[in-house]
Design a protein around this motif. Structure first.
Motif, mmCIF file in Angstrom:
data_model
loop_
_atom_site.group_PDB
_atom_site.id
_atom_site.type_symbol
_atom_site.label_atom_id
_atom_site.label_comp_id
_atom_site.label_asym_id
_atom_site.label_seq_id
_atom_site.Cartn_x
_atom_site.Cartn_y
_atom_site.Cartn_z
ATOM 1 N N ALA A 78 37.989 148.878 25.768
ATOM 2 C CA ALA A 78 38.833 147.962 26.642
ATOM 3 C C ALA A 78 38.193 147.900 27.917
ATOM 4 N N MET A 79 37.241 148.754 28.444
ATOM 5 C CA MET A 79 36.714 148.725 29.678
ATOM 6 C C MET A 79 35.986 147.252 29.855
ATOM 7 N N PRO A 80 35.893 146.399 31.059
ATOM 8 C CA PRO A 80 35.371 145.274 31.200
ATOM 9 C C PRO A 80 33.806 145.299 31.217
ATOM 10 N N GLN A 81 33.250 146.402 31.475
ATOM 11 C CA GLN A 81 31.732 146.915 31.692
ATOM 12 C C GLN A 81 31.345 146.982 30.283
ATOM 13 N N GLU A 82 29.964 146.613 30.000
ATOM 14 C CA GLU A 82 29.059 146.965 28.545
ATOM 15 C C GLU A 82 28.474 148.277 29.066
ATOM 16 N N GLU A 83 28.323 148.697 30.132
ATOM 17 C CA GLU A 83 27.790 149.915 30.410
ATOM 18 C C GLU A 83 28.548 151.200 30.959
ATOM 19 N N ILE A 84 28.850 152.191 30.452
ATOM 20 C CA ILE A 84 29.997 153.102 30.857
ATOM 21 C C ILE A 84 29.271 154.390 31.160
ATOM 22 N N VAL A 85 29.741 155.021 32.228
ATOM 23 C CA VAL A 85 29.173 156.362 32.589
ATOM 24 C C VAL A 85 30.383 157.234 32.114
ATOM 25 N N HIS A 107 24.741 153.736 39.535
ATOM 26 C CA HIS A 107 24.819 152.710 38.565
ATOM 27 C C HIS A 107 26.001 151.625 38.891
ATOM 28 N N PRO A 108 25.727 150.784 39.645
ATOM 29 C CA PRO A 108 26.660 149.888 40.271
ATOM 30 C C PRO A 108 27.342 148.971 39.380
ATOM 31 N N HIS A 109 26.738 148.690 38.204
ATOM 32 C CA HIS A 109 27.318 147.757 37.435
ATOM 33 C C HIS A 109 28.036 148.367 36.178
ATOM 34 N N ALA A 110 28.092 149.603 36.209
ATOM 35 C CA ALA A 110 28.864 150.541 35.045
ATOM 36 C C ALA A 110 30.327 150.867 35.575
ATOM 37 N N GLY A 111 31.134 150.915 34.643
ATOM 38 C CA GLY A 111 32.430 151.411 34.597
ATOM 39 C C GLY A 111 32.357 152.903 34.607
ATOM 40 N N ILE A 112 33.180 153.616 35.122
ATOM 41 C CA ILE A 112 33.137 155.143 35.258
ATOM 42 C C ILE A 112 34.575 155.674 34.211
ATOM 43 N N VAL A 113 34.289 156.379 33.195
ATOM 44 C CA VAL A 113 35.591 156.867 32.306
ATOM 45 C C VAL A 113 35.456 158.202 32.807
ATOM 46 N N CYS A 114 36.416 159.167 33.081
ATOM 47 C CA CYS A 114 36.557 160.569 33.030
ATOM 48 C C CYS A 114 37.475 160.919 31.845
ATOM 49 N N ALA A 143 46.501 156.136 39.251
ATOM 50 C CA ALA A 143 46.061 154.913 38.921
ATOM 51 C C ALA A 143 45.002 154.860 37.744
ATOM 52 N N SER A 144 44.045 156.031 37.888
ATOM 53 C CA SER A 144 43.275 155.945 36.630
ATOM 54 C C SER A 144 43.849 156.357 35.305
ATOM 55 N N LEU A 145 45.016 157.232 35.445
ATOM 56 C CA LEU A 145 45.751 157.467 34.074
ATOM 57 C C LEU A 145 46.405 156.380 33.952
ATOM 58 N N GLU A 146 46.982 155.520 34.760
ATOM 59 C CA GLU A 146 47.661 154.349 34.193
ATOM 60 C C GLU A 146 46.774 153.221 33.586
ATOM 61 N N LYS A 147 45.519 153.165 34.124
ATOM 62 C CA LYS A 147 44.437 152.444 33.424
ATOM 63 C C LYS A 147 44.346 152.980 32.025
ATOM 64 N N MET A 148 44.186 154.163 31.759
ATOM 65 C CA MET A 148 44.091 154.756 30.419
ATOM 66 C C MET A 148 45.185 154.245 29.605
ATOM 67 N N PHE A 149 46.424 154.383 30.196
ATOM 68 C CA PHE A 149 47.508 153.788 29.118
ATOM 69 C C PHE A 149 47.507 152.421 28.709
ATOM 70 N N GLU A 150 47.003 151.845 29.954
ATOM 71 C CA GLU A 150 46.817 150.012 29.474
ATOM 72 C C GLU A 150 45.608 149.944 28.692
ATOM 73 N N ALA A 168 40.385 160.421 40.603
ATOM 74 C CA ALA A 168 40.575 159.549 41.735
ATOM 75 C C ALA A 168 39.466 158.862 42.025
ATOM 76 N N GLU A 169 38.303 159.201 41.744
ATOM 77 C CA GLU A 169 36.853 158.451 41.834
ATOM 78 C C GLU A 169 36.650 157.638 40.582
ATOM 79 N N SER A 170 37.292 157.593 39.639
ATOM 80 C CA SER A 170 36.980 157.139 38.272
ATOM 81 C C SER A 170 37.830 155.741 38.124
ATOM 82 N N ASP A 171 37.301 154.892 37.141
ATOM 83 C CA ASP A 171 37.862 153.654 36.878
ATOM 84 C C ASP A 171 38.981 153.919 36.014
ATOM 85 N N ALA A 172 38.913 154.893 34.828
ATOM 86 C CA ALA A 172 39.948 155.095 34.096
ATOM 87 C C ALA A 172 39.765 156.351 33.688
ATOM 88 N N CYS A 173 40.997 157.156 33.072
ATOM 89 C CA CYS A 173 40.680 158.395 32.484
ATOM 90 C C CYS A 173 40.918 158.171 30.968
#
Ligand code: 13P
Ligand code: SF4
Length: 342
Positions: A167-174, A133-140, A322-329, A150-155
């Motif tokens: 808040a994720m920039p993508q419309e498709e979320i894994v 899913h190359p166009h999706a954002g990954i939320v764990c 970094a994925s935890l920091e993205k979560m706070f942001e 570590a492999e996810s965009d945000a927790c």
């Protein structure tokens, strides 16, 4: 074992005051007093703090825990607390989260206990999902190991999942790894949610018939469920949220009768902390959370084995952090997006 010293009598009385509301007798308290006093002594000598998740047994939560709470709240508490050593009484991934947020402190878990959600996915599988899913954002979900974070965009946690996804920039979320929480998420956001096949062995066990039956038998009952339950269950309850959200709901509600659709430890907390309110229905025990015994806590302080220390390789830790920091942001961005809509 000598239970006749003034110190042990005092410890037995302290335990009894806390645990008798949960059906513990004076004899039960007398039995654990030597070990809880040894733990308290070692903890003070070592400048340690003991954190206990709300799904732990009463002897851990009220016998030795300095703080009782949810996974995220306890990890945040650890950052504020001056102690250099943290004994995290819970499953392994929660100890890892505490270590990620407190890299300079020593974090130990009494036992290396799994979790059916965290065990459902590996970092390698997340990399394969990204290729698929190359166009999706990954939320764990926070119930994952550091290698997956570590492999996810945000927790995210159960309390900020909607804000993070919005808040994720993508419309498709894994969304990984909880399939049921992912299905619940589809009802809370217009984004496309791709799910993974993990489930919580506790929360997948509840069904709609039980909820309907309790509602019929106890008019006026307020029913609260964790969002790890199936959407059909969540649709029938008065409140869906994480463990702290449930406790806040009960604290602020004027209702007298409640059903907690979650792990039994929260029911214990409810009984210990809310006199005058009644709890009905059943709970389910988490076989992972309940592995932790007082003897394991004592070992972590007295004679820790290497596997009790949480160690995360630095390259993995930096990316997981970094994925935890993205979560706070994203949590903040998602909140202000929501406020603008209302
Ligand atoms: P909390 O995130 O509310 O602490 O819950 C953790 C958990 O394991 C739920 O099943
Ligand atoms: Fe994991 Fe479920 Fe146990 Fe929580 S209750 S630790 S999600 S198995």
């Amino acid at each position: 074992m000598n239970t006749s010293t003034p110190e042990l009598r005092k410890e037995t009385a302290r335990l009894y005051e806390k645990l008798n509301k949960l059906g513990w007798g004076r004899d039960d308290c007398e039995l654990i007093a030597p070990i809880t006093s040894e733990i308290a002594q070692l903890k003070d000598e070592q400048n340690a703090v003991i954190l206990a998740h709300s799904y732990q047994t009463p002897d851990i939560m009220y016998g030795v825990g300095d703080y009782v709470g949810d996974s995220y709240g306890l990890s945040r508490m650890a950052t504020k607390h001056p102690a250099q050593k943290i004994i995290f009484c819970s499953v392994y991934f929660m100890g890892e989260t505490a270590k990620l947020l407190n890299p300079d402190k020593e974090v130990l878990v009494p036992r290396v206990a799994g979790c059916s959600l965290a065990d459902a996915i590996t970092g390698k599988q997340v990399r394969a999902l990204r290729e698929k899913h190359p166009h999706a954002g990954i939320v764990c979900y926070v119930n994952t190991y550091a290698a997956v974070k570590a492999e996810s965009d945000a927790c995210c946690t159960s309390s900020n999942v909607v804000e993070v996804v919005e808040a994720m920039p993508q419309e498709e979320i894994v969304f990984i790894p909880d399939r049921l929480m992912g299905l619940n998420l589809r009802n809370m956001t217009s984004k496309t949610i791709i799910t993974w096949d993990g489930t919580c062995v506790v929360h997948e066990g509840f069904n709609e018939d039980t909820i309907k039956d309790i509602r019929q038998r106890f008019p006026g009952v307020k029913i609260l469920a964790h969002p790890e339950c199936a959407p059909g269950v969540v649709a029938l309850v008065d409140y869906a949220g994480g463990t702290s959200g449930m406790l806040n709901y009960v604290r602020e509600s004027s209702a007298k009768t409640f059903m907690l659709v979650t792990e039994c430890g929260l029911t214990d907390r409810f009984k210990a902390e809310f006199a005058g309110k009644e709890i009905v229905g059943t709970c389910i025990l988490c076989p992972y959370m309940k592995q932790i015994q007082l003897e394991d806590v004592l070992k972590a302080l007295k004679n820790p084995s290497p596997d009790q220390y949480i160690e995360i390789p630095e390259d993995v830790a930096a990316r997981a952090r970094a994925s935890l920091e993205k979560m706070f942001e994203y949590e903040q961005i998602g909140k202000s997006k929501r406020n603008k809509k209302h």
